[in-house]
Design an enzyme around this catalytic site. Structure first.
Site, PDB file in Angstrom:
ATOM      1  N   SER A 137       0.832  -1.207   0.000  1.00 12.42           N
ATOM      2  CA  SER A 137       0.000   0.000   0.000  1.00 12.42           C
ATOM      3  C   SER A 137       0.868   1.259   0.000  1.00 12.42           C
ATOM      4  CB  SER A 137      -0.958  -0.038   1.202  1.00 12.42           C
ATOM      5  OG  SER A 137      -1.891   1.016   1.136  1.00 12.42           O
ATOM      6  N   ASP A 177      -0.915   1.250  -4.791  1.00 15.29           N
ATOM      7  CA  ASP A 177      -1.774   0.215  -5.378  1.00 15.29           C
ATOM      8  C   ASP A 177      -3.160   0.750  -5.735  1.00 15.29           C
ATOM      9  OD1 ASP A 177      -2.598   0.282  -2.621  1.00 15.29           O
ATOM     10  OD2 ASP A 177      -3.509  -1.694  -2.859  1.00 15.29           O
ATOM     11  N   GLU A 194     -12.236   5.660   7.036  1.00 14.81           N
ATOM     12  CA  GLU A 194     -11.626   6.968   7.315  1.00 14.81           C
ATOM     13  C   GLU A 194     -10.244   7.130   6.716  1.00 14.81           C
ATOM     14  OE1 GLU A 194      -9.060   4.632   9.538  1.00 14.81           O
ATOM     15  OE2 GLU A 194     -11.215   4.411   9.255  1.00 14.81           O
TER      16      GLU A 194
END
Length: 548
Positions: free
Chosen positions: A146, A306, A391
């Protein structure tokens, strides 16, 4: 946490990792199967680690992919496995390792035609499209950590529903992978990469065109083009970088990619708040370059490597708070899509309560779940959820006809939605947020971290309402104490405490020796500070009562 003195400034040579050593250590360092820090460990988004710390090395990928091959065989998944990767340095060797194991296990693999990069939402869409139209059952792997720093690597498994694997699945894969590590890879089947990639079991396809051609199913691309919305894009050197020009050409949209650079050291990145290189599209420090260009575009957007997260920049508001944009997106979609009236809004319990107020205003059903996008998968797959978001700037929503689009976070559609909102309404997302805040209240949101021992994290994970003796939070009576999410009664892995005008949630980190407090106030910043202070005291009291 104090802000680093050079946060928001482009990295210097001394800030950058030695990529050659990162890749070398992937091959030459071998994990100790008895060391918990070097074992396979699946968090909410797969296994992550660094080759430098012997927590993401060739041994890990050999073991994990072998475990996945065995799992899918046991489940009878007879279709292809879609394999993607991002632009982190470790993604390339891990991709090659994965193919070598999958082909040796007779798993048919589908990859991008030039062996290039493939974003997470694209893999999700490919799995869903295959399983909708074919009789065989497909699944996928995405090699990515990520938004983590350049020295990190990661791998995550998406089963046939196309979204993040459930805990019961990842526990099986994790346990089997660690057995394989402990047995020194005795059960691993692999072969030379050159032989594997030449196998008839490998299919190369144009994932870019396949994904881009379907975007009109989920977005009003015609409205964006006709309105002439000028969109600035910073891919942050990520896996979707080659998709944007194709989107622009296919739909006639005015898109300018402000940074075309792909560099595994991510040397072009401004430093994040802690002085680290981190491709966090929700951070004003990491996104400083795009924010500086905001006046050149009607809307500017960024994504993590990603492409499962999004960052939205407007002329008046700069980088939007992820919670604010989620609320705006929900308000717009639920008002402008002809979805079933029963289509739910999904939110994580640490997302803003502004979303709750929007749902109440629209009289739409809302479901609050624990942290982790996996909790939205079933709802998005069956289209009982219209929208699912968290969030940390990750979300997805169903297609215009009410069918499933993706079951994983999709940074592309969330970025392009900002342009659609402007094109259709004449107001950008920040202007819509101001209107919502004026009508429903202005939220102040914060998150803090604190060091926590393994014992303290264990206590936090198992907290229950009866462990809380406090009756007030920041001067207001406590109205709810939750250890399970109200939407699905799943354990939070921590605790959430609410009052009429604020709340906090405390959760241990799954990968670091810290715990996190999320908090929100609908009064003001001072009230938020009081909530956080009281939250820390409440957690400390729980630790003290447990003798820690």
């Amino acid at each position: 946490m104090a802000i680093h003195e050079r946060a928001g400034q482009v990295s210097q040579p001394e800030d950058r990792v030695n990529i050659a050593k990162v890749v070398s250590d992937y091959f030459f360092l071998q994990p100790d199967a008895s060391n918990s820090a070097q074992k396979v460990s699946f968090g909410t988004s797969g296994h992550r680690g660094s080759s430098l710390k012997t927590s993401f090395n060739e041994y890990h990928i050999l073991a994990i992919v072998q475990a996945v091959a065995e799992y899918r065989k046991a489940q009878g998944f007879d279709g292809p496995l879609y394999l993607g990767k991002d632009t982190h340095a470790l993604s390339e060797p891990a991709f090659n390792t994965a193919i070598s194991v999958l082909i040796a296990n007779d798993v048919p693999v589908v990859v991008q035609q030039d062996l290039g990069y493939t974003p997470t939402p694209v893999i999700s869409r490919l799995i869903i499209s295959h399983n909708k139209s074919e009789t065989s059952v497909a699944d996928g792997l995405i090699i990515t950590p990520s938004h983590n720093p350049p020295q990190d690597g990661g791998i995550k498994y998406n089963p046939p529903h196309g979204g993040p694997a459930e805990g019961e699945i990842t526990k099986k894969i994790e346990a089997r992978a660690n057995e394989i590590l402990a047995a020194e890879l005795e059960d691993v089947l692999d072969m030379a990469f050159e032989e594997a990639i030449a196998s008839d079991l490998v299919t190369k396809r144009d994932f870019i065109s396949e994904y881009v051609d379907q975007l009109a199913l989920v977005l009003d691309m015609e409205a964006i083009a006709n309105a002439g919305v000028k969109i600035g894009v910073d891919p942050l050197g990520g896996s979707g970088i080659d998709y944007w020009p194709v989107i622009a050409e296919k739909y006639g949209v005015d898109i300018t990619v402000v940074n075309n650079e792909v560099d595994p050291s991510f040397a072009f990145m401004p430093l994040d708040k802690d002085g680290k290189i981190r491709m966090d599209c929700s951070s004003p420090y990491a996104m400083a370059g795009l924010i500086g260009l905001k006046d050149k575009f009607d809307v500017a957007v960024g994504n993590d490597p990603d492409f499962d997260r999004h960052g939205i920049v407007t002329k008046a508001g700069g980088l939007m708070n992820p919670n604010h944009y989620l609320a705006v997106s929900i308000n717009y979609l639920m008002s402008h899509r002809k979805w079933p009236e029963t289509a739910k809004i999904g939110k994580t319990l640490v997302s803003s309560s502004l979303i709750d107020r929007v749902a109440n205003k629209l009289e739409k059903p809302l479901t609050e779940v624990p942290v982790g996008f996996k909790w939205f998968v079933d709802g998005l797959q069956g289209a009982t959820y219209g929208f699912g978001g968290e969030e940390s700037a990750g979300a997805s929503f169903i297609a215009k006809d009410g069918s499933c689009w993706t079951t994983d976070k999709d940074g592309f559609i969330m970025a392009l939605l900002a342009a659609e909102i402007l094109a259709v309404t004449g107001k950008d997302p920040y202007e819509h947020f101001l209107a919502l805040a004026d009508e429903l209240g202005t939220p102040s949101y914060g998150r803090v971290e604190a060091v926590a021992s393994a014992d303290q994290k264990r206590v936090l994970t198992n907290m229950s309402p009866d462990m809380i003796t406090a009756t007030e939070l920041a001067g207001e009576p406590i109205t709810k104490v939750l250890s399970h999410a109200p939407g699905n009664n799943a354990a939070i892995g921590g605790l959430k405490i609410e009052t009429a005008n604020g709340w906090f949630a405390a959760r241990p980190s799954g990968t670091e020796e810290i715990y996190k407090i999320y908090a929100e106030s609908f009064v003001d910043e001072a009230h938020l500070a009081n909530i956080i202070e009281d939250a820390q005291a409440i957690v400390s009291d729980v630790f003290a009562a447990a003798g820690i």
